[in-house]
Design a protein around this motif. Structure first.
Motif, short mmCIF file in Angstrom:
data_model
loop_
_atom_site.label_atom_id
_atom_site.label_comp_id
_atom_site.label_asym_id
_atom_site.label_seq_id
_atom_site.Cartn_x
_atom_site.Cartn_y
_atom_site.Cartn_z
N GLU A 115 -8.55 -7.88 2.93
CA GLU A 115 -8.19 -8.14 4.40
C GLU A 115 -7.60 -6.80 4.92
OE1 GLU A 115 -4.78 -10.62 7.27
OE2 GLU A 115 -4.74 -10.57 4.94
N ILE A 116 -6.93 -6.10 4.27
CA ILE A 116 -6.58 -4.67 4.48
C ILE A 116 -7.80 -3.73 4.63
CG2 ILE A 116 -5.53 -2.62 3.79
CD1 ILE A 116 -3.56 -4.52 2.17
N ALA A 117 -8.71 -3.91 4.16
CA ALA A 117 -9.73 -2.87 4.12
C ALA A 117 -10.45 -3.14 5.45
CB ALA A 117 -10.73 -2.84 3.23
N GLN A 118 -10.73 -4.58 5.78
CA GLN A 118 -11.37 -5.23 6.96
C GLN A 118 -10.50 -4.71 8.24
OE1 GLN A 118 -11.89 -9.42 6.21
NE2 GLN A 118 -13.51 -9.12 4.72
N ARG A 119 -9.32 -4.76 8.16
CA ARG A 119 -8.55 -4.41 9.46
C ARG A 119 -8.13 -3.11 9.58
NH1 ARG A 119 -4.12 -9.32 10.93
NH2 ARG A 119 -3.67 -7.72 12.44
N VAL A 120 -7.97 -2.15 8.61
CA VAL A 120 -7.59 -0.95 8.68
C VAL A 120 -8.84 0.17 8.54
CG1 VAL A 120 -6.06 1.06 7.45
CG2 VAL A 120 -5.31 -1.19 7.64
N GLY A 121 -9.75 -0.23 7.88
CA GLY A 121 -10.84 0.54 7.80
C GLY A 121 -10.80 1.21 6.38
N PRO A 122 -11.77 2.19 6.25
CA PRO A 122 -11.73 2.79 4.92
C PRO A 122 -10.43 3.63 4.50
CG PRO A 122 -13.76 3.54 6.18
CD PRO A 122 -13.04 2.69 7.22
N VAL A 123 -9.97 3.50 3.47
CA VAL A 123 -8.94 3.96 3.10
C VAL A 123 -9.18 5.06 1.92
CG1 VAL A 123 -6.93 3.72 1.36
CG2 VAL A 123 -7.47 2.11 3.13
N ASP A 124 -8.56 6.41 2.33
CA ASP A 124 -9.22 7.37 1.35
C ASP A 124 -8.62 7.55 0.10
OD1 ASP A 124 -11.26 8.66 3.62
OD2 ASP A 124 -9.09 8.61 4.54
N VAL A 125 -7.27 7.24 0.16
CA VAL A 125 -6.15 7.52 -0.92
C VAL A 125 -5.45 6.29 -1.24
CG1 VAL A 125 -4.43 9.13 -2.20
CG2 VAL A 125 -6.12 9.98 -0.97
N ALA A 126 -5.54 5.75 -2.55
CA ALA A 126 -4.66 4.66 -2.64
C ALA A 126 -3.63 4.79 -3.75
CB ALA A 126 -5.51 3.51 -3.08
N VAL A 127 -2.44 4.28 -3.41
CA VAL A 127 -1.53 4.55 -4.44
C VAL A 127 -1.21 3.05 -4.91
CG1 VAL A 127 1.01 4.89 -5.15
CG2 VAL A 127 -0.43 6.40 -3.43
N LEU A 128 -1.96 2.56 -5.97
CA LEU A 128 -1.63 1.18 -6.51
C LEU A 128 -0.50 0.85 -7.68
CD1 LEU A 128 -5.75 0.56 -6.86
CD2 LEU A 128 -4.11 0.03 -4.71
N PHE A 129 0.25 -0.15 -7.33
CA PHE A 129 0.98 -0.54 -8.10
C PHE A 129 0.30 -1.50 -9.08
CE2 PHE A 129 5.44 -0.50 -5.94
CZ PHE A 129 5.15 0.86 -5.15
N ALA A 130 0.31 -1.20 -10.42
CA ALA A 130 -0.78 -1.72 -11.40
C ALA A 130 0.47 -2.55 -12.41
CB ALA A 130 -1.63 -0.74 -11.83
N GLY A 131 -0.07 -2.28 -13.81
CA GLY A 131 0.70 -2.79 -14.84
C GLY A 131 0.55 -4.14 -15.43
N ALA A 132 -0.35 -4.99 -14.45
CA ALA A 132 -0.76 -6.42 -14.90
C ALA A 132 0.74 -7.18 -15.20
CB ALA A 132 -1.47 -6.27 -16.15
N VAL A 133 1.92 -7.11 -14.51
CA VAL A 133 3.14 -7.83 -14.76
C VAL A 133 2.99 -9.07 -15.17
CG1 VAL A 133 5.17 -8.48 -13.49
CG2 VAL A 133 4.26 -6.07 -13.37
N GLN A 134 3.45 -9.66 -16.22
CA GLN A 134 3.62 -11.01 -16.53
C GLN A 134 5.29 -11.28 -16.80
OE1 GLN A 134 0.60 -10.82 -19.57
NE2 GLN A 134 -0.18 -12.72 -18.74
N VAL A 135 5.69 -12.44 -16.47
CA VAL A 135 6.99 -12.86 -16.69
C VAL A 135 7.05 -14.00 -17.36
CG1 VAL A 135 9.31 -13.27 -15.60
CG2 VAL A 135 8.01 -11.46 -14.72
N GLU A 136 7.67 -14.33 -18.60
CA GLU A 136 7.60 -15.42 -19.15
C GLU A 136 8.09 -16.70 -18.32
OE1 GLU A 136 9.46 -17.27 -23.33
OE2 GLU A 136 10.26 -15.19 -22.42
N ARG A 137 7.33 -17.98 -18.51
CA ARG A 137 7.34 -18.93 -17.88
C ARG A 137 7.57 -19.05 -16.43
NH1 ARG A 137 11.76 -18.25 -21.29
NH2 ARG A 137 13.27 -17.84 -19.68
N ARG A 138 6.57 -17.94 -15.87
CA ARG A 138 6.15 -17.84 -14.57
C ARG A 138 4.68 -17.90 -14.31
NH1 ARG A 138 9.66 -15.32 -10.50
NH2 ARG A 138 11.00 -16.32 -11.54
N PHE A 139 4.26 -19.06 -13.49
CA PHE A 139 3.09 -19.13 -13.11
C PHE A 139 2.05 -19.15 -14.30
CE2 PHE A 139 4.98 -16.62 -9.38
CZ PHE A 139 5.42 -17.65 -8.63
N ASP A 140 2.52 -19.71 -15.23
CA ASP A 140 1.32 -19.86 -16.39
C ASP A 140 1.05 -18.48 -16.96
OD1 ASP A 140 1.83 -22.68 -16.50
OD2 ASP A 140 0.28 -23.01 -14.98
#
Length: 246
Positions: A156-181
Motif C-alpha cells: 500500500e505504501i509503495a502504491q501511494r508514495v511511489g518508489p522508495v529509494d532507501v528503506a530503514v526496516l524494523f526487522a528482528g522477527a519479533v515473537q512474544v510468548e502467548r501472543r497471536f500463536d
C-alpha cells in the motif's frame, strides 16, 4: 554523495542524517535489564545520541521502542513525531500524526504511513503504530517502517508514495510468548527482503534486530535472506555504534 547515513545505537534506535538534519528512530537508551511487558534488554546503547532535530517514534507504549532513558531523552530533541495517542500521552514537544498526514520540517516533507504490528486483526491488542516517509526535492525518498509485520502494508505504501529509494526496516522477527500463536510482530528476514523488492529500494538499512531477547532473527538471517533473494548488494547492515552510508 550518500542520501542517508545511519549510525546504530542499538535495537530500533539509530541516528539518521538526511537533508542536513539529524533524525533519531525509536529511542531505547536504558541499560540492560527487564522492562515493561516483561521485555528483556541484553545490551545498552552503543553511544549517547546528541543534537537530534527530530525523533521519529513509531509508538511509545512498548518498552523496546521507548524505554525509560529514551523517554527522558525526548525533551532534548527539537521535535518528536509519533502517533496521535502517543503525542497525547507524552505531551511536551511531541506531535501526533495520523497515517497519510504530512508535516514540513525545513525543506523535508514527513508523511506518516501505516504500520501493522502483528498479524491481521492484531491492531486492537498491539495498539496504534506508524512509519514515516521522508522526502525533499532533489533528494531520494527514505522510508522508516516502524514496527510493521505486513507486506500488504508495504505494498500500500509503495502504491501511494511511489518508489522508495532507501528503506530503514524494523526487522528482528519479533515473537512474544502467548501472543497471536507465535506470529511475527515485525518483519522476518525473508519478509524484509520481500519488502525491499516491493518498494524497489536500492538500499535497505535494517534496525530492530539485536539487543532484546524477543528479537528472534539477527544479522546472519538478514544476510542469508537478502543473498537468497539475489539482492545482497542492497543490504547495508550496520554494526552497533558504526555508521553506514547509502
Amino acid at each position: 554523495m550518500a542520501t542517508l547515513t545511519a549510525r546504530l545505537v542499538g535495537g530500533p534506535t539509530a541516528v539518521l542524517e538526511y537533508a542536513g538534519l539529524r533524525w533519531l528512530t525509536d529511542p531505547t537508551l536504558s541499560p540492560p535489564g527487564e522492562y515493561a511487558g516483561g521485555l528483556v534488554k541484553t545490551t545498552g546503547p552503543a553511544f549517547s545520541p546528541a543534537d537530534i532535530d527530530v525523533v521519529l517514534l513509531s509508538h511509545e507504549h512498548h518498552s523496546d521502542n521507548l524505554d525509560p532513558a529514551g523517554r527522558e531523552f525526548l525533551p532534548q530533541a527539537g521535535r518528536v513525531l509519533t502517533t496521535v495517542q502517543g503525542a497525547e500521552r507524552l505531551g511536551g514537544n511531541a506531535a501526533g500524526m495520523e497515517p497519510w498526514s504530512s508535516v514540513e520540517i525545513g525543506a523535508v516533507t514527513v508523511t506518516a504511513v501505516p504500520a501493522q504490528h502483528g498479524p491481521s486483526g492484531s491492531e486492537p491488542v498491539t495498539g496504534p503504530v506508524i512509519g514515516f516517509v521522508l522526502g525533499r526535492e532533489g533528494l531520494e525518498t527514505v522510508y522508516v517502517s516502524g514496527d510493521n509485520a505486513s507486506r500488504d502494508v508495504v505494498r500500500e505504501i509503495a502504491q501511494r508514495v511511489g518508489p522508495v529509494d532507501v528503506a530503514v526496516l524494523f526487522a528482528g522477527a519479533v515473537q512474544v510468548e502467548r501472543r497471536f500463536d507465535g506470529a511475527y510482530l515485525t518483519l522476518s528476514a525473508d519478509h524484509a527482503a520481500d519488502a525491499a523488492e516491493i518498494l524497489g529500494a536500492r538500499a535497505v538499512v535494517p534496525v530492530h534486530f539485536e539487543g532484546w531477547t524477543h528479537f528472534t532473527q539477527g544479522a546472519d538471517a538478514l544476510r542469508a535472506a537478502f543473498a537468497g533473494n539475489g539482492i545482497a548488494d542492497r543490504l547495508a547492515l550496520p554494526e552497533r555504534g558504526e555508521t553506514v552510508s547509502v
